[in-house]
Design a protein around this motif. Sequence first.
Motif, short mmCIF file in Angstrom:
data_model
loop_
_atom_site.label_atom_id
_atom_site.label_comp_id
_atom_site.label_asym_id
_atom_site.label_seq_id
_atom_site.Cartn_x
_atom_site.Cartn_y
_atom_site.Cartn_z
N CYS A 106 0.83 -1.20 0.00
CA CYS A 106 0.00 0.00 0.00
C CYS A 106 0.86 1.26 0.00
O CYS A 106 1.72 1.43 0.85
N CYS A 142 -4.67 0.11 -0.42
CA CYS A 142 -5.26 -1.09 0.18
C CYS A 142 -6.68 -0.85 0.65
O CYS A 142 -7.16 0.27 0.68
N TYR B 129 -9.16 -3.17 -3.03
CA TYR B 129 -7.79 -2.85 -3.41
C TYR B 129 -7.77 -2.14 -4.76
O TYR B 129 -8.46 -2.56 -5.69
#
Lengths: 150, 150
Positions: A106, A142, B129
């Motif tokens: 992320c 994320c 995501y």
Amino acid sequence: MQKETTIINENQAIRLLKQNGLSITDSRKKIVQLFLEQDGALAHGDIEKKAGEKFDRVTVYRTLQVFVDKGIIHTIPTADNSIRYALCKDDCGEGHHHDHHVHFVCDNCGVTYCLDDVVTPEIKLPKGYTAGHVEVVVEGVCKNCKTPFS
Amino acid sequence: MQKETTIINENQAIRLLKQNGLSITDSRKKIVQLFLEQDGALAHGDIEKKAGEKFDRVTVYRTLQVFVDKGIIHTIPTADNSIRYALCKDDCGEGHHHDHHVHFVCDNCGVTYCLDDVVTPEIKLPKGYTAGHVEVVVEGVCKNCKTPFS
DNA sequence: TTATCTTTTGCAACATTGTTGCTTTTTTGC
DNA sequence: GCAAAAAAGCAACAATGTTGCAAAAGATAA
Ligand SMILES: [Mn+2]
Ligand SMILES: [Mn+2]
Ligand SMILES: [Zn+2]
Ligand SMILES: [Zn+2]
């Protein structure tokens, strides 16, 4: 009194170590527990910090090495030259890893995830090249960092 | 007399540096030339060795950093915690890289190749995501190391 | 070409990361 | 508990990467 999850993780840690024919030591227990409590992957440095001042740096290095050798954890390559480690969920063992899943880093929170359900794709290579293992690392945002309206 | 290809590479190196608004210095010329002469990717250490004792380590670090920033070279993540660098062949520039190709690391000779014609696949991620960049590194046996009967 | 300004280099010092050999401590199996 | 084996800790070292600063080299324009 200790929190119950800690006890569960300790038992689980011990089981995991025994399964792999490793002797039960404080550092190994502690480090396995860190992985069990953790959603994402851990770098060597994270482990040193999270374990407090308890263990020698060398012990951490050697413990991670043993865990990788035994197939308890696997390494995740990243662009910033820092190896991350995560628990193997598949049937990895001594001398053979089978972690064919995609990894996700992320941009926002920096956490590295194993996307265990996303298998690495087949890559069609040019003539003459033979593929062994394929590593895929996706960088992005994320699920925890996703804003409601993006 | 110098070999002709060396001269060609020197001119090419100068052109590349000018194109990117960089001043022409011995170290930059030399390092760009190393990349031009080279099939595979280079690690920091390789460059230090190949450049002889000519340049300071710090200069090499800083030069590579500038080249990455300018979009002249790109980094390649590897499992062994050593960053490799290779020339960008695409339309990369200052602040934006567009190297969407697969990389290949040979188990046998250790060389890292840019497979410029193999584009990185789309990866279907779990809900929540968001993908940015995708890195694919394939490990296996390269075209040069392939035995005739394998 | 030379003078001037700007950029880059080299050096030194330091920080971080990883490795190795050896001694002490802990674990294991009895 | 006891002895053998394994692991941890310690120290010393190697490799890698970073920073500040003075000297050198490059660019620019007279
Ligand atoms: Mn994983
Ligand atoms: Mn490439
Ligand atoms: Zn995040
Ligand atoms: Zn090869």
